[in-house]
Motif scaffolding. Structure first.
Motif, short mmCIF file in Angstrom:
data_model
loop_
_atom_site.label_atom_id
_atom_site.label_comp_id
_atom_site.label_asym_id
_atom_site.label_seq_id
_atom_site.Cartn_x
_atom_site.Cartn_y
_atom_site.Cartn_z
N SER A 104 -36.19 -10.23 -28.10
CA SER A 104 -35.99 -10.81 -27.39
C SER A 104 -34.92 -12.09 -27.02
N VAL A 105 -33.72 -12.11 -26.84
CA VAL A 105 -32.16 -12.97 -26.52
C VAL A 105 -32.29 -14.24 -25.99
N THR A 106 -32.29 -14.90 -25.85
CA THR A 106 -31.97 -15.87 -24.30
C THR A 106 -30.79 -16.13 -24.69
N ILE A 107 -29.91 -16.08 -23.28
CA ILE A 107 -27.96 -16.18 -23.01
C ILE A 107 -28.17 -17.39 -22.12
N ALA A 108 -28.05 -18.20 -22.00
CA ALA A 108 -28.05 -19.40 -21.24
C ALA A 108 -27.21 -19.43 -19.35
N GLU A 109 -26.03 -18.47 -20.42
CA GLU A 109 -24.62 -18.18 -19.20
C GLU A 109 -25.33 -17.29 -18.12
N VAL A 110 -26.41 -16.88 -18.99
CA VAL A 110 -26.56 -15.62 -17.55
C VAL A 110 -28.70 -15.14 -16.48
N PHE A 111 -29.04 -16.26 -18.14
CA PHE A 111 -30.61 -16.44 -17.57
C PHE A 111 -31.33 -17.67 -18.40
N PRO A 112 -32.12 -18.63 -17.78
CA PRO A 112 -32.91 -19.26 -18.75
C PRO A 112 -33.88 -18.81 -18.86
N LYS A 113 -34.72 -18.10 -19.23
CA LYS A 113 -35.27 -17.37 -19.86
C LYS A 113 -34.95 -16.20 -20.58
N PRO A 114 -35.88 -15.48 -22.09
CA PRO A 114 -35.69 -14.79 -22.95
C PRO A 114 -35.37 -13.51 -21.63
N ILE A 115 -33.86 -12.49 -22.84
CA ILE A 115 -34.52 -11.21 -21.87
C ILE A 115 -34.80 -10.68 -22.97
N TRP A 116 -35.25 -9.83 -22.94
CA TRP A 116 -36.00 -8.69 -23.52
C TRP A 116 -35.08 -7.57 -23.43
N PHE A 117 -34.08 -6.55 -24.60
CA PHE A 117 -33.14 -5.34 -24.46
C PHE A 117 -34.14 -4.69 -25.02
N VAL A 118 -33.87 -3.40 -24.50
CA VAL A 118 -34.27 -1.76 -25.18
C VAL A 118 -33.40 -1.31 -25.71
N PRO A 119 -33.40 -0.58 -27.32
CA PRO A 119 -32.33 -0.02 -27.93
C PRO A 119 -31.46 1.42 -27.20
N GLY A 120 -30.60 1.27 -27.76
CA GLY A 120 -30.54 3.24 -27.55
C GLY A 120 -31.23 4.01 -28.50
N VAL A 121 -30.35 5.29 -27.90
CA VAL A 121 -31.06 5.96 -29.43
C VAL A 121 -29.78 6.58 -29.65
N ARG A 122 -29.81 7.50 -30.69
CA ARG A 122 -29.08 8.12 -31.49
C ARG A 122 -29.16 9.49 -32.57
N ASN A 123 -28.44 10.10 -32.42
CA ASN A 123 -28.75 11.29 -33.54
C ASN A 123 -29.10 10.96 -34.52
N VAL A 124 -29.24 11.67 -35.51
CA VAL A 124 -29.53 11.83 -37.16
C VAL A 124 -28.73 12.82 -37.96
N VAL A 125 -26.83 11.80 -38.53
CA VAL A 125 -26.38 12.68 -38.69
C VAL A 125 -25.49 11.76 -39.81
N ASP A 126 -25.66 12.61 -41.03
CA ASP A 126 -25.61 11.85 -42.20
C ASP A 126 -23.42 12.26 -42.52
N ASN A 127 -23.23 11.46 -43.34
CA ASN A 127 -21.41 12.12 -43.73
C ASN A 127 -20.52 12.25 -43.14
N ILE A 128 -20.68 12.20 -42.01
CA ILE A 128 -20.36 12.36 -40.64
C ILE A 128 -18.55 12.44 -40.65
N GLY A 129 -18.18 14.15 -40.85
CA GLY A 129 -16.94 14.82 -40.42
C GLY A 129 -16.25 15.37 -39.73
N LEU A 130 -15.19 16.55 -40.09
CA LEU A 130 -15.18 17.05 -39.25
C LEU A 130 -16.01 18.77 -39.33
#
Length: 333
Positions: A104-130
């Motif tokens: 939850s974050v309040t961004i006064a420039e956007v809206f006076p009340k808090p905005i609850w942000f939903v996270p994205g999802v990523r795959n699990v890969v370690d030590n990424i290379g070619l």
């Protein structure tokens, strides 16, 4: 009476929906997205666009900001070029994992009340290379859409969610309806660039396919998988200059070529686990989802059930999914 605002921001557009007790009360959209932040180097245009779209949505319903009980943001709005950067949740991730990752974050420039942000999802890969970069992928926005489709159609995984668009996504869910991985292609963007900004623009009148021609669609897909996408694309010009096929036929040939390449991704990518018998659920832009359903049905590799999500069901996927995540977090009584 509960009033909820959902904000769905993509690369180029933002959609705001006002919900009252689970029903859509008002909906507005604007051509402002995270691309504007990337171009300008600051968030001002995005902030202004989201603020103004929220205001228009509330005005359309005759509701003021004080009557809003909850604001939820999903999509690219939580990226490094969005309103607030939120780390991806690691796969496997279902409703509970997404709910725990909300901030939850309040961004006064956007809206006076808090905005609850939903996270994205990523795959699990370690030590990424070619050697393993193809296994890495991520999403912001599709995760809530997947949760909504699963809920509305009462899906029990495992299943593969196919979501064609500017950036086509293939999202794998397990038997607990958790996202276990995803893979992205540039199918829609390729379609746009080839149709508007190459020598083929004249052969296509700079227009996409307006209706499906199954024969041409399948021919384009077969050609791309045999002689490659680049050569198949040029054959659109040959079909224009030396045959009687019409513009929509040629557009179907190109559509089949690009989506046929996507099927290679679906079958061979190391970012997801696609088995021949896995049920496939397709949602997205009407022509593209219809085309993909035909291509998958006619590909001997796939033997699982194919479900095409109706336009009505997918009308407000992002907002519905965001609300499901908020419910799992306990934000909605």
């Amino acid at each position: 009476m509960t009033h909820i605002i959902t904000i769905d921001t993509g690369t180029t557009n933002t959609r705001v929906t006002l919900w009252q007790d689970g029903a859509v009360l008002a909906h507005q959209a604007c051509e402002v997205g995270v691309r504007d932040t990337a171009i300008t180097g600051n968030r001002e245009k995005l902030q202004n666009g989201v603020r103004e779209t929220i205001a228009k949505t509330l005005a359309a319903a005759g509701i003021d900001a004080e009557q809003v009980d909850l604001v939820i943001g999903s999509g690219m709005i939580s990226s490094n070029v969005g309103l607030f950067e939120l780390p991806h949740v690691l796969a496997p991730a279902g409703l509970q994992q997404l709910a725990r990752g909300m901030v939850s974050v309040t961004i006064a420039e956007v809206f006076p009340k808090p905005i609850w942000f939903v996270p994205g999802v990523r795959n699990v890969v370690d030590n990424i290379g070619l050697h393993n970069c193809e296994a890495m992928d991520m999403m912001r926005g599709e995760e809530v859409e997947v949760m909504s489709v699963v809920d509305q159609l009462d899906i029990t995984g495992p299943a593969m969610m196919v979501m064609p668009g500017s950036h086509s996504k293939f999202v794998c869910i397990d038997d607990k309806n958790r996202i276990t991985g995803c893979v992205t292609t540039l199918a829609g963007e390729l379609m746009y660039v080839i149709t508007h900004n190459t020598i083929l623009a004249q052969s296509l009148d700079s227009q996409f396919a307006t209706s499906i021609n199954e024969e041409m669609l399948l021919a384009g897909a077969q050609s791309a998988q045999t002689i490659g996408l680049g050569r198949t694309c040029f054959n659109v010009r040959t079909l224009d200059q030396f045959t009687i096929y019409e513009r929509n036929d040629r557009a179907n040939f190109l559509l089949g070529a690009i989506l046929g390449a996507d099927l290679l991704t679906l079958k061979n990518s190391t970012a997801i686990k696609m088995l021949p018998g896995t049920p496939v659920v397709i949602c997205g832009k009407p022509i593209m989802k219809e085309a993909l359903a035909i291509l998958i049905k006619n590909d001997d590799y796939f033997s699982g059930k194919i479900t095409v999500v109706s336009d009505e069901t997918q009308a407000h996927l992002a907002g519905q999914g965001a609300i499901l995540v908020a419910e799992a977090r306990g934000l909605i009584k």
